[in-house]
Scaffold this motif. Sequence first.
Motif, PDB file in Angstrom:
ATOM      1  N   ARG A  49      -3.798  14.892  -3.156  1.00  0.00           N
ATOM      2  CA  ARG A  49      -3.250  13.560  -2.918  1.00  0.00           C
ATOM      3  C   ARG A  49      -3.377  13.215  -1.434  1.00  0.00           C
ATOM      4  O   ARG A  49      -2.918  13.958  -0.573  1.00  0.00           O
ATOM      5  CB  ARG A  49      -1.782  13.497  -3.341  1.00  0.00           C
ATOM      6  N   ASP A  50      -3.999  12.083  -1.167  1.00  0.00           N
ATOM      7  CA  ASP A  50      -4.175  11.602   0.199  1.00  0.00           C
ATOM      8  C   ASP A  50      -3.609  10.189   0.286  1.00  0.00           C
ATOM      9  O   ASP A  50      -4.121   9.280  -0.367  1.00  0.00           O
ATOM     10  CB  ASP A  50      -5.665  11.611   0.577  1.00  0.00           C
ATOM     11  N   VAL A  51      -2.561  10.025   1.075  1.00  0.00           N
ATOM     12  CA  VAL A  51      -1.894   8.724   1.209  1.00  0.00           C
ATOM     13  C   VAL A  51      -2.083   8.217   2.639  1.00  0.00           C
ATOM     14  O   VAL A  51      -1.837   8.948   3.603  1.00  0.00           O
ATOM     15  CB  VAL A  51      -0.391   8.819   0.883  1.00  0.00           C
ATOM     16  N   LYS A  52      -2.508   6.987   2.754  1.00  0.00           N
ATOM     17  CA  LYS A  52      -2.734   6.362   4.060  1.00  0.00           C
ATOM     18  C   LYS A  52      -1.932   5.077   4.155  1.00  0.00           C
ATOM     19  O   LYS A  52      -1.814   4.338   3.180  1.00  0.00           O
ATOM     20  CB  LYS A  52      -4.224   6.061   4.263  1.00  0.00           C
ATOM     21  N   ARG A  53      -1.374   4.813   5.339  1.00  0.00           N
ATOM     22  CA  ARG A  53      -0.581   3.587   5.547  1.00  0.00           C
ATOM     23  C   ARG A  53      -1.041   2.884   6.819  1.00  0.00           C
ATOM     24  O   ARG A  53      -1.360   3.521   7.822  1.00  0.00           O
ATOM     25  CB  ARG A  53       0.907   3.924   5.661  1.00  0.00           C
ATOM     26  N   ILE A  54      -1.052   1.555   6.750  1.00  0.00           N
ATOM     27  CA  ILE A  54      -1.311   0.713   7.926  1.00  0.00           C
ATOM     28  C   ILE A  54      -0.218  -0.344   7.982  1.00  0.00           C
ATOM     29  O   ILE A  54      -0.023  -1.097   7.019  1.00  0.00           O
ATOM     30  CB  ILE A  54      -2.694   0.033   7.861  1.00  0.00           C
ATOM     31  N   ASP A  55       0.517  -0.410   9.090  1.00  0.00           N
ATOM     32  CA  ASP A  55       1.546  -1.434   9.256  1.00  0.00           C
ATOM     33  C   ASP A  55       0.884  -2.790   9.519  1.00  0.00           C
ATOM     34  O   ASP A  55      -0.197  -2.876  10.105  1.00  0.00           O
ATOM     35  CB  ASP A  55       2.471  -1.074  10.420  1.00  0.00           C
ATOM     36  N   PHE A  56       1.573  -3.852   9.098  1.00  0.00           N
ATOM     37  CA  PHE A  56       1.011  -5.194   9.283  1.00  0.00           C
ATOM     38  C   PHE A  56       0.777  -5.519  10.754  1.00  0.00           C
ATOM     39  O   PHE A  56      -0.157  -6.254  11.083  1.00  0.00           O
ATOM     40  CB  PHE A  56       1.942  -6.240   8.660  1.00  0.00           C
ATOM     41  N   GLU A  57       1.630  -4.997  11.635  1.00  0.00           N
ATOM     42  CA  GLU A  57       1.488  -5.306  13.055  1.00  0.00           C
ATOM     43  C   GLU A  57       0.202  -4.730  13.646  1.00  0.00           C
ATOM     44  O   GLU A  57      -0.249  -5.158  14.717  1.00  0.00           O
ATOM     45  CB  GLU A  57       2.695  -4.777  13.824  1.00  0.00           C
ATOM     46  N   LYS A  58      -0.413  -3.768  12.948  1.00  0.00           N
ATOM     47  CA  LYS A  58      -1.648  -3.168  13.428  1.00  0.00           C
ATOM     48  C   LYS A  58      -2.890  -3.794  12.789  1.00  0.00           C
ATOM     49  O   LYS A  58      -4.009  -3.506  13.208  1.00  0.00           O
ATOM     50  CB  LYS A  58      -1.640  -1.663  13.147  1.00  0.00           C
ATOM     51  N   VAL A  59      -2.700  -4.622  11.776  1.00  0.00           N
ATOM     52  CA  VAL A  59      -3.842  -5.239  11.084  1.00  0.00           C
ATOM     53  C   VAL A  59      -4.429  -6.348  11.950  1.00  0.00           C
ATOM     54  O   VAL A  59      -3.713  -7.233  12.421  1.00  0.00           O
ATOM     55  CB  VAL A  59      -3.412  -5.806   9.711  1.00  0.00           C
ATOM     56  N   GLN A  60      -5.719  -6.291  12.157  1.00  0.00           N
ATOM     57  CA  GLN A  60      -6.396  -7.287  12.992  1.00  0.00           C
ATOM     58  C   GLN A  60      -7.211  -8.279  12.166  1.00  0.00           C
ATOM     59  O   GLN A  60      -7.290  -9.452  12.488  1.00  0.00           O
ATOM     60  CB  GLN A  60      -7.311  -6.582  14.000  1.00  0.00           C
ATOM     61  N   ASN A  61      -7.812  -7.799  11.080  1.00  0.00           N
ATOM     62  CA  ASN A  61      -8.673  -8.690  10.291  1.00  0.00           C
ATOM     63  C   ASN A  61      -8.692  -8.227   8.833  1.00  0.00           C
ATOM     64  O   ASN A  61      -8.609  -7.036   8.530  1.00  0.00           O
ATOM     65  CB  ASN A  61     -10.098  -8.667  10.847  1.00  0.00           C
ATOM     66  N   THR A  62      -8.784  -9.197   7.906  1.00  0.00           N
ATOM     67  CA  THR A  62      -8.907  -8.893   6.483  1.00  0.00           C
ATOM     68  C   THR A  62     -10.020  -9.744   5.886  1.00  0.00           C
ATOM     69  O   THR A  62     -10.262 -10.870   6.346  1.00  0.00           O
ATOM     70  CB  THR A  62      -7.597  -9.179   5.719  1.00  0.00           C
ATOM     71  N   SER A  63     -10.675  -9.214   4.873  1.00  0.00           N
ATOM     72  CA  SER A  63     -11.739  -9.949   4.197  1.00  0.00           C
ATOM     73  C   SER A  63     -11.894  -9.404   2.778  1.00  0.00           C
ATOM     74  O   SER A  63     -11.383  -8.329   2.457  1.00  0.00           O
ATOM     75  CB  SER A  63     -13.067  -9.824   4.951  1.00  0.00           C
ATOM     76  N   TYR A  64     -12.593 -10.162   1.938  1.00  0.00           N
ATOM     77  CA  TYR A  64     -12.863  -9.677   0.589  1.00  0.00           C
ATOM     78  C   TYR A  64     -14.304 -10.003   0.218  1.00  0.00           C
ATOM     79  O   TYR A  64     -14.925 -10.912   0.777  1.00  0.00           O
ATOM     80  CB  TYR A  64     -11.884 -10.287  -0.423  1.00  0.00           C
TER      81      TYR A  64
END
Length: 225
Positions: free
Chosen positions: A99-114
């Motif tokens: 099991r590998d769990v990764k987290r990114i806080d919203f304050e660290k998010v710079q860009n999103t795309s789909y």
Amino acid sequence: MSGLETDGDLEWLSLDADESVRWAGGPDLRTVAPTALLLALPVLALAVVPFNTVAGLALVAVLGAVTVPIVGWAVLWIRSTDYVVTTSGLYEKRGVFSRDVKRIDFEKVQNTSYSQSALGTHFGYGHVEISSAGGAGVEMRFRSVPEPRAVQQLISSHVSRGQATDRSKTANATDAVLEEILVELRAIRTALEDGAGDSESVETRSSTQSDDSVPLEHESADTDS
């Protein structure tokens, strides 16, 4: 927007006291369809049996031994992959045997795309990519999730809200610092004014004493005469 899972599906997820799940899902099962087509190969190999039974059955066995594990692994990967959007950040859980769990806080998010392939556009699934500040390229990817545009918009809304909160906190902190500086400057000004007043008082007393000593000097001179 669909994709909210039950608590049992998210037993691996550990949330903060003030954190709640906004969306949860995983890769769409329909993404395994192209891989599942490999299962047709052993069936097609049965056509050889009437002509050569031994060769036909051997071919069926070989193709089945190859294709069944591939399709099975694809299904296991989908079943063991979870993506979660909470009020605080993003989570990705992977791993069939581990099991590998990764987290990114919203304050660290710079860009999103789909993005969506031709097949994904037809069936309504695609990838959502997240880049973080200071990271090299894409830091997290929600692969083959249903309604990728809606998921991307949900993430962007939380990121924008978090950035607005950070700006407000920064502005409040700046105002507090400026207020402290202003208070210190007022204290310094008051101290300087008090010091200047004391100096004027000392100079006035010195001048008065000097004036008083002048007649005494004259009197001394008359006495000597």
